[in-house]
Design a protein around this motif. Structure first.
Motif, PDB file in Angstrom:
ATOM      1  N   ASP A   1       0.847  -1.198   0.000  1.00  0.00           N
ATOM      2  CA  ASP A   1       0.000   0.000   0.000  1.00  0.00           C
ATOM      3  C   ASP A   1       0.885   1.251   0.000  1.00  0.00           C
ATOM      4  N   THR A   2       0.254   2.413  -0.063  1.00  0.00           N
ATOM      5  CA  THR A   2       0.987   3.673  -0.269  1.00  0.00           C
ATOM      6  C   THR A   2       1.933   3.994   0.886  1.00  0.00           C
TER       7      THR A   2
ATOM      8  N   VAL B   1      -1.292   3.480  -5.963  1.00  0.00           N
ATOM      9  CA  VAL B   1      -0.203   3.728  -5.008  1.00  0.00           C
ATOM     10  C   VAL B   1       0.795   4.716  -5.593  1.00  0.00           C
TER      11      VAL B   1
ATOM     12  N   ASN C   1      -9.186   4.336  -1.834  1.00  0.00           N
ATOM     13  CA  ASN C   1      -7.909   3.842  -2.371  1.00  0.00           C
ATOM     14  C   ASN C   1      -7.462   2.551  -1.684  1.00  0.00           C
ATOM     15  N   ASP C   2      -7.671   2.489  -0.362  1.00  0.00           N
ATOM     16  CA  ASP C   2      -7.342   1.253   0.365  1.00  0.00           C
ATOM     17  C   ASP C   2      -8.162   0.088  -0.178  1.00  0.00           C
TER      18      ASP C   2
ATOM     19  N   ILE D   1      -6.895  -1.090  -3.533  1.00  0.00           N
ATOM     20  CA  ILE D   1      -5.677  -1.916  -3.404  1.00  0.00           C
ATOM     21  C   ILE D   1      -6.070  -3.354  -3.062  1.00  0.00           C
ATOM     22  N   ARG D   2      -7.029  -3.503  -2.123  1.00  0.00           N
ATOM     23  CA  ARG D   2      -7.458  -4.860  -1.736  1.00  0.00           C
ATOM     24  C   ARG D   2      -8.143  -5.576  -2.910  1.00  0.00           C
TER      25      ARG D   2
ATOM     26  N   PHE E   1      -0.084  -9.323   0.439  1.00  0.00           N
ATOM     27  CA  PHE E   1      -0.336  -7.901   0.651  1.00  0.00           C
ATOM     28  C   PHE E   1       0.452  -7.425   1.870  1.00  0.00           C
TER      29      PHE E   1
ATOM     30  N   THR F   1       1.118  -4.255   4.399  1.00  0.00           N
ATOM     31  CA  THR F   1       0.613  -2.960   4.857  1.00  0.00           C
ATOM     32  C   THR F   1       0.968  -2.778   6.327  1.00  0.00           C
TER      33      THR F   1
ATOM     34  N   ASP G   1      -0.819  -0.476   7.955  1.00  0.00           N
ATOM     35  CA  ASP G   1      -2.062   0.115   8.429  1.00  0.00           C
ATOM     36  C   ASP G   1      -2.890  -0.979   9.111  1.00  0.00           C
TER      37      ASP G   1
ATOM     38  N   ASN H   1      -6.478  -1.494   7.634  1.00  0.00           N
ATOM     39  CA  ASN H   1      -6.419  -2.044   6.273  1.00  0.00           C
ATOM     40  C   ASN H   1      -6.043  -3.525   6.320  1.00  0.00           C
TER      41      ASN H   1
END
Length: 958
Positions: free
Chosen positions: A71-72, A96, A147-148, A151-152, A175, A177, A179, A182
């Motif tokens: 993620d970003t 991202v 945006n999250d 990504i998922r 994945f 992350t 976060d 998230n």
């Protein structure tokens, strides 16, 4: 498939408008996996896809073949990990990449470079235009949450898509992350997700990677432990406060000499409060050098004067706040109201300007500890707390560390180890540190840049001769320092039939080879200037141009841009013309060789006659300049003589300046002024010019006081009166006094800067006493001169214009970068001289030398050793020894140590030796021999960290 996207946008005038954009969705965007036969084939680009059999480090969490998708925030904070060769086969989503681009230009550039590296197998997937991975924003959903979710969705699509690949072992997409929310949502949706730390720790074959993890704290997490710093005000409130005038925005500049003091240069037109002093740990409030900060002014009765005390942060105990408070009390001294300056405190951070920092590990004294302090090479940067398992290996190494954050309960910021550069003290390592610390771009030129160079063998074509004058018949010569290979300029002088003189300055036509907008031009613009170190030159343009095709070497045809004057014998200009030309230099001389020709009565050839004519005119031009008020300042310049085998310095001496140095300088100055007038006349809004602002009167206080202490008056109301009073400031018993005064005057000056004529009203060059000035004469080593050449070429009809050349905002941006690069190059050159001086003294043992006091401080003096051009801060207090009695008088200024009073410009005698006890900050140690300090058992030990104010080994072209 076509969709429309609607969003609201605020205009410059403040109105909100609805914007509708067409958004195309496609089903032919490849997934990037080399093993995939379902997606359309991508154009062949070896290595730029995801490997069919993912290589890379084995993970104990996911032992099967897998790709990573991030993620970003993870990409923004963990870029150091992602650049490591171990991390391969990573999917970078368009979502991202776009967010990273908006939030951090440096990280965006770094990830783009990684994506372009074939062996890394990073793949950029355009998920926002893929029919199956594009999603609409739900009502009430924030952009961040949308945006999250996107990504998922992309992770799930990849895992479904890759299941269809006919292979024995299915490839999984993991994945990553940091976060928490998230990650929880991903796990609920059946996605395999880990934090970066979990995944990196699972790479058991690479335990060192853990050291490179950025230390990212959870937002909103309760802070434990003693609170040291006030809370930072949120950005939205800061912006409101700045708008209403409650807070001021500016650039934070930490002090090199005192870690408890800084200044903030306020942005905008608030001239009366341009510089704000910040004193004390709590008021500095976790700001780091070059951050953009918000400051609140203190009440006038709390204002202070700039501190005269020298304080270095040398404590090992990071929690010793009582010691800090004790040191802060040293700063608090009663000063007269006229010495007080606007004083404030940092209340918030607008923009962090953190970069990777070079330095050394200060290993913890606790056995097998993982937490250590890192001490940056730049004294303006605070120590950084890092965690590493490699402390034993890294001790004695120069390393790079990045800052991750600075909590309120921590005396120092937290950071992480990035990489090791090599052993401290090693010449190659120290040069690398020096270049990195001064942000000097020094990587080899890329193949893309080199592809825009002319093909060899190169020769002048008929096409090249169009719009050019053939001046190969003229007796042109160049005069440079010994060993110079990048020869920018050449000169000629001849008598005309009418009895007048024709004088020509011929400058390498670099803009012929570097065309606007290509990769070569962009790289040259980024570098801005050539950087001259003691043993090394970091070229602005590739060597084929700098030392060959653009270098005006003798006996070869070269393309030039010529400025030609007709003058009378009083050096009055009658006519000026500019032309692109072809020249053939008849001699490449050093300053000494040119001087010898001028002085040799038996030599009367064309080149020597030309040199004598130039020298005679130069003397008249110089007198005219000085009569107008131009300043003749001084700075000690040193030159090293190197051992031919070890390349270590074996001798160090100040440079000798000859008449021919001045001769070349006068004609360079004249050409620069003539070109400035021409381009401003043609392009009043778009001329790239150079100005030197007049210093504010307070800058001269130290000079005026120092001169007064020697019963001399220095007038500073204008450049002319300053120049005249410097000329009169002579002492028959102290001949070096005038040089010292000129050195001190140099320190009072402002920095000369490039600017765009359409963005400024003040063009004056104070030091040269010229109403207008630019740089035209060194395009091989300065990008400013290339822009000036392009403007002049359009003005004389020798070339065509292009849009960026007449865009004053773009030109202002170019000037900003050039000013920064020139300043950094200057600092890098000084640091190189300082390092080589240390190498010189390493083999010398103890050397006894005369020195002069340049400045006095509250607990130190700054001395200059003329023989070596060395300058350093000399301290009077040493650890473990009783402190001498010190009495500082800021008015005189003087410092009394025990019963001996030291004044500015006093001559002292010192023993000089290298102190290598602190390998990172090696210093020249001095023992005062004369005058003797009474009250001590022996001569006082004064230690100093040397610096050098030397300029590069090149002609002084202002």
């Amino acid at each position: 498939m076509l969709k429309s996207r609607t969003f609201l946008k605020r205009t410059r005038a403040g109105a909100v408008v609805k914007v509708v954009r067409e958004h195309y969705l496609r089903d032919d965007i490849p997934c990037g996996a080399d093993a995939c036969r379902l997606c359309p084939q991508r154009p062949a680009a070896p290595g730029l896809g995801l490997e069919a059999q993912p290589s890379g480090a084995a993970s104990s969490l996911c032992p099967g073949p897998h790709y990573l998708l991030l993620d970003t925030n993870l990409l923004l904070h963990q870029i150091d990990i992602l650049e490591d060769p171990v991390i391969k086969n990573v999917i970078v989503l368009q979502t991202v990449l776009q967010e990273v681009k908006n939030r951090s230009a440096p990280v965006y550039k770094r990830i783009r470079d990684v994506i372009q590296t074939p062996e890394k197998h990073f793949y950029s997937f355009t998920n926002e235009h893929h029919r199956e991975t594009y999603i609409e924003q739900k009502q009430g959903e924030s952009s961040n949450d949308r945006n999250d979710r996107a990504i998922r969705v992309a992770v799930k699509w990849y895992n479904e898509h890759l299941k269809e690949i006919e292979d024995e072992e299915k490839i999984q997409v993991i994945f990553l992350t940091n976060d928490r929310i998230n990650k929880e949502k991903a796990l609920e949706e059946g996605i395999t997700a880990y934090t970066c730390e979990e995944y990196i720790k699972s790479l058991t074959a690479h335990p060192d990677l853990v050291d490179r993890l950025a230390c990212v704290s959870d937002e909103g997490k309760e802070i434990s432990g003693k609170i040291i710093f006030p809370e930072h005000i949120p950005l939205s409130k800061l912006q409101q406060g700045i708008k209403s005038g409650v807070y001021l925005q500016g650039t934070y500049r930490a002090s090199r000499d005192n870690y408890l003091e800084a200044t903030v240069w306020v942005h905008g037109d608030a001239e009366e409060s341009k510089e704000i002093i910040i004193q004390g740990l709590k008021h500095l409030n976790r700001a780091v050098h070059e951050d953009i900060v918000a400051v609140e002014l203190l009440a006038k009765d709390e204002w202070v004067a700039p501190s005269s005390v020298v304080l270095q942060d040398d404590g090992q105990n990071e929690d010793d706040i009582e010691n800090e408070e004790e040191k802060e009390n040293i700063l608090k001294t009663t000063v007269s109201k006229d010495m007080q300056r606007p004083t404030g405190k940092v209340v918030g951070i607008i923009k962090r300007n953190w970069r990777p920092f070079c330095g050394m590990l200060s290993k913890s004294e606790i056995k097998e500890a993982r937490r250590h302090l890192f001490t940056p090479a730049d004294r303006r940067i605070p120590r950084i707390r890092i965690e590493t398992r490699q402390a034993d290996t890294l001790e004695g190494q120069r390393i790079i560390v990045a800052i991750d954050g600075w909590p309120r309960n921590s005396r120092y910021p937290n950071g992480h180890f990035v990489k090791s550069l090599g052993s401290a003290g090693d010449k190659e390592t120290e040069t690398e540190v020096l270049l990195l610390e001064h942000d000097v771009p020094h990587q080899p030129f890329s193949q893309n840049v080199l592809s825009f160079l002319p093909k060899m063998p190169w020769s002048i074509t008929e096409q090249d001769m169009k719009c050019r004058e053939d001046l190969r018949h003229l007796y042109v010569c160049s005069v440079d320092p010994p060993g110079c290979t990048d020869i920018d300029d050449a000169l000629h002088c001849r008598e005309l039939e009418n009895g007048n003189l024709e004088v020509g300055v011929h400058i390498a036509d670099v803009s012929h080879f570097i065309r606007p907008g290509n990769a070569l031009d962009e790289e040259s613009a980024k570098r801005g200037t050539t950087v001259y170190l003691c043993e090394k030159r970091i070229d602005m343009v590739p060597e084929l141009l700098s030392s060959n095709l653009c270098s005006l070497r003798s006996d070869v045809d070269r393309l030039a841009f010529s400025c030609i004057w007709e003058m009378n014998h009083k050096a009055e200009i009658l006519k000026t013309r500019f032309t692109k030309s072809v020249i053939n230099s008849k001699a490449s001389l050093t300053y000494a060789e040119a001087q010898m020709r001028i002085d040799a009565a038996t030599m009367n050839d064309h080149i020597t006659t030309s040199l004598r004519g130039l020298n005679k005119l130069a003397k008249i031009l110089k007198k005219k300049r000085i009569d107008k008020g131009a300043l003749t300042l001084s700075s000690p310049e040193v030159r090293f003589h190197m051992d031919s085998e070890t390349h270590d310095p074996i001798d160090l001496q100040t440079k000798e300046l000859r008449e021919t140095n001045s001769m070349v300088e006068e004609f360079m100055l004249l050409a620069n002024v003539s070109v400035a007038q021409k381009i401003y006349e043609e392009f009043p809004e778009f001329a790239l010019l150079r100005k030197h602002p007049a210093p504010p009167p307070s800058n001269y206080d130290i000079l005026v006081k120092a001169a007064k202490s020697k019963n001399l008056e220095i007038k500073t109301d204008s450049a002319k009166s300053l120049a005249e009073s410097l000329d009169k400031a002579e002492s028959p018993t102290f001949p070096y006094l005038n040089t010292l005064l000129r050195i001190l005057t140099t320190r009072c000056m402002m920095q000369a800067v490039y600017f765009c004529s359409g963005m400024d009203n003040d063009f004056h060059h104070y030091g040269l006493a010229s109403p207008i000035y630019t740089h035209f004469t060194s395009p091989i080593r300065r990008y400013a001169d290339i822009i000036v050449h392009r403007l002049l070429a359009v003005a004389v009809g020798a070339d065509i214009t292009y849009p960026e050349l007449t865009d004053k905002h773009k030109l202002a941006d170019i000037c900003k970068n050039l000013n920064y690069r020139h300043k950094m190059a200057q600092y890098a050159q000084r640091a190189s001289v300082a390092f080589h001086t240390q190498l010189f003294f390493k083999t010398k043992g103890v050397v006894n030398e005369d020195a002069y006091i340049l400045f006095v401080r509250k607990n130190a003096v700054v001395v200059l050793i003329p023989k070596y051009g060395l300058e350093g801060t000399v301290f009077f207090e040493e650890k473990g020894k009783p402190a001498p009695r010190l009495d500082y008088d800021p008015e005189e200024p003087s410092l009394t140590v025990e019963d001996t009073t030291l004044h500015v410009f006093d001559k002292v005698q010192v023993n000089v030796m290298l102190d290598a006890s602190n390998i990172q900050h090696q210093k020249i140690r001095m023992v005062l021999v004369e005058p003797k300090i009474l009250g001590n058992d022996g001569p006082a030990n004064l230690s100093t960290e040397i610096s050098s104010k030397s300029e590069p080994e090149k002609k002084k072209k202002k």
